[in-house]
Design a protein around this motif. Sequence first.
Motif, PDB file in Angstrom:
ATOM      1  N   GLU A  71       3.403 -11.991  -4.302  1.00 47.04           N
ATOM      2  CA  GLU A  71       3.066 -11.217  -3.107  1.00 47.04           C
ATOM      3  C   GLU A  71       3.663 -11.869  -1.850  1.00 47.04           C
ATOM      4  N   TRP A  72       4.973 -11.948  -1.798  1.00 43.05           N
ATOM      5  CA  TRP A  72       5.712 -12.408  -0.617  1.00 43.05           C
ATOM      6  C   TRP A  72       5.135 -13.704  -0.046  1.00 43.05           C
TER       7      TRP A  72
ATOM      8  N   TRP B 191       0.178   0.594  -6.267  1.00 43.00           N
ATOM      9  CA  TRP B 191       0.653  -0.778  -6.157  1.00 43.00           C
ATOM     10  C   TRP B 191      -0.462  -1.695  -6.626  1.00 43.00           C
TER      11      TRP B 191
ATOM     12  N   HIS C 251      14.439  -3.405  -1.699  1.00 39.53           N
ATOM     13  CA  HIS C 251      13.059  -3.846  -1.488  1.00 39.53           C
ATOM     14  C   HIS C 251      13.119  -5.337  -1.112  1.00 39.53           C
ATOM     15  N   TRP C 252      13.889  -5.614  -0.054  1.00 42.01           N
ATOM     16  CA  TRP C 252      13.836  -6.866   0.704  1.00 42.01           C
ATOM     17  C   TRP C 252      14.664  -8.047   0.207  1.00 42.01           C
TER      18      TRP C 252
ATOM     19  N   PHE D 228      -2.635  -7.743  -6.918  1.00 40.63           N
ATOM     20  CA  PHE D 228      -2.700  -6.302  -6.657  1.00 40.63           C
ATOM     21  C   PHE D 228      -2.644  -5.469  -7.936  1.00 40.63           C
TER      22      PHE D 228
ATOM     23  N   ASN E  14       3.901   4.585   2.157  1.00 40.25           N
ATOM     24  CA  ASN E  14       3.080   3.465   1.679  1.00 40.25           C
ATOM     25  C   ASN E  14       1.913   3.322   2.642  1.00 40.25           C
TER      26      ASN E  14
ATOM     27  N   GLN F 261       9.527  -9.382  -6.860  1.00 44.75           N
ATOM     28  CA  GLN F 261       8.117  -9.669  -7.116  1.00 44.75           C
ATOM     29  C   GLN F 261       7.788  -9.797  -8.603  1.00 44.75           C
TER      30      GLN F 261
ATOM     31  N   TYR G 290      -1.849   1.224   3.335  1.00 43.63           N
ATOM     32  CA  TYR G 290      -2.857   0.220   2.961  1.00 43.63           C
ATOM     33  C   TYR G 290      -4.050   0.178   3.921  1.00 43.63           C
TER      34      TYR G 290
ATOM     35  N   TRP H 295      -7.435  -7.063   4.486  1.00 44.95           N
ATOM     36  CA  TRP H 295      -7.031  -5.721   4.925  1.00 44.95           C
ATOM     37  C   TRP H 295      -8.249  -4.802   4.880  1.00 44.95           C
TER      38      TRP H 295
ATOM     39  N   GLU I 130       3.241   3.763  -2.460  1.00 42.31           N
ATOM     40  CA  GLU I 130       2.430   2.551  -2.659  1.00 42.31           C
ATOM     41  C   GLU I 130       1.050   2.748  -2.070  1.00 42.31           C
TER      42      GLU I 130
ATOM     43  N   ASN J   7      12.754   0.273   1.258  1.00 45.34           N
ATOM     44  CA  ASN J   7      11.315   0.116   1.280  1.00 45.34           C
ATOM     45  C   ASN J   7      10.888  -0.505   2.602  1.00 45.34           C
ATOM     46  N   GLU J   8      10.083   0.236   3.343  1.00 45.90           N
ATOM     47  CA  GLU J   8       9.425  -0.287   4.543  1.00 45.90           C
ATOM     48  C   GLU J   8      10.378  -1.008   5.502  1.00 45.90           C
TER      49      GLU J   8
HETATM   50  C1  FCB Z   1       3.926  -3.602   0.718  1.00 44.33           C
HETATM   51  C2  FCB Z   1       5.179  -3.989  -0.042  1.00 44.33           C
HETATM   52  C3  FCB Z   1       4.930  -4.350  -1.479  1.00 44.33           C
HETATM   53  C4  FCB Z   1       3.658  -5.122  -1.669  1.00 44.33           C
HETATM   54  C5  FCB Z   1       2.501  -4.466  -0.953  1.00 44.33           C
HETATM   55  C6  FCB Z   1       1.187  -5.167  -1.129  1.00 44.33           C
HETATM   56  O1  FCB Z   1       4.143  -3.806   2.084  1.00 44.33           O
HETATM   57  O2  FCB Z   1       6.114  -2.940  -0.002  1.00 44.33           O
HETATM   58  O3  FCB Z   1       6.066  -5.023  -1.963  1.00 44.33           O
HETATM   59  O4  FCB Z   1       3.841  -6.438  -1.305  1.00 44.33           O
HETATM   60  O5  FCB Z   1       2.792  -4.344   0.404  1.00 44.33           O
END
Ligand code: FCB
Length: 443
Positions: free
Chosen positions: A403-404, A396, A120-121, A412, A291, A19, A293, A322, A349, A164-165
């Motif tokens: 952002e993916w 975060w 992290h992906w 963010f 994490n 990222q 959100y 969100w 996060e 991560n996640e």
């Molecule tokens: C999470 C990710 C992070 C970022 C936030 C907004 O799911 O771990 O990399 O993209 O969301």
Amino acid sequence: MSKQFPADFLWGCATASYQVEGAAHAEGKGESIWDRFSHTPGKVKNNDTGDVACDHYHKWAEDIALMQELGLKGYRFSLAWPRIIPTGRGEINQRGLDFYNRLVDGLLEAGITPFATLYHWDLPQALQDRGGWPSRDTAQAFAEYASVCYEALGDRLQNWITLNEPWVVADLGYREGIFAPGHQSVPETLAAAHHLHLASGWAVQAFRESGQAGKIGITLNLAPIQPLTDSEADAGAADRYDQWLNRWWLDPIFRGAYPEGIHALLEAQMPEVREGDMQVANTPLDFLGLNYYFRQMAEQAPREFLDVKVSYGSGPKTAFGWEIYPEGYYEMMTRLAREYGVEDLYLTENGAAYNDVIAADGEVHDPERIAYLQAHLEQVGRAIQDGVPVRGYFLWSLMDNFEWAAGFSMRFGIVYSDYPTLRRIPKDSAKWYAEVMARDGVG
Ligand code: FCB
């Protein structure tokens, strides 16, 4: 509401390699699944890619100076596996490791505690070509890569996060297909999930065997799942989705078993689970990373995965759509302590996207982000007061970044990234967070 935090509370920010780093082909880096995915037309908004991103790979020293200026005590970043082992297994790229050597040394010199996420992906594409996470070999390759990192950096870097996640890796990557590698297969998803459990467990075991000092944990994205209506059907749907988003990860890690309810529904599509696998998943960790959100609402919906359709709640939203639901943060923190006996919790996060712009005065005013952060930190303070062992908070994100699937459209950061010039402009929220960190509290 005024909330004070312990004096040794670790205030920080988080980022991730793909990222922010850019330098997609620099100094021997191999291709990752996100390089491939972002270069596939139509996968990422505006066909944005992480080729340059924030160019943190070259601007790391400036970025550390910025962190120091803000008063960060901790910084969570991730190591790019394909920078370190370009084809995923085998040959090590010393120049890639040297980047992280410089970064870690620079952070320590600045008095900032580094937390490194091993994954992290950005899976090496070469491993995806051999099956990716649905292949058990990938988990083994991950443990080998982790050992390389411990060996190279472990004398200075003492806080590690395996994954991560993993839910996102498995679900969005292999079931929904909106993230790399973009597959849509339930058996692949379940195999990926199982191998992610093995990967993390084996990486923790390798850490213990390395004899390095320090702590290791995993970061999960967890959220309260609430029934959309008070019907029994929706209550059942919420329970099933809770088992998928939350318990599919927590139960193996803390109890050594998948939750029985949806396991029975998914059994026919499960990968081979060998003897001893669940003990690997159950390998004791030093801490859990959370994490958070938003919460999710669940309703009974035949033909959907697990017969559940999920949606956002009805409250106010961030620019990403969100829902803003700070109480859910408290709910997850207390649940982790109560139901899973978590003794060391890091909030790895939390943050919000808003459509920030540089104002006429040259500043970036983001009052909504400040309000979001304030409300969430109040819940953190409340959880601490109620005895939840929260050790730190990583916002975060340090700066706007890739952002993916949303590309650069979602900001963010507490620092504004001016992508054309790569200039960093601290937003109002950065100044606000600097004060929070300096006085160990909000309110
Ligand atoms: C999470 C990710 C992070 C970022 C936030 C907004 O799911 O771990 O990399 O993209 O969301």
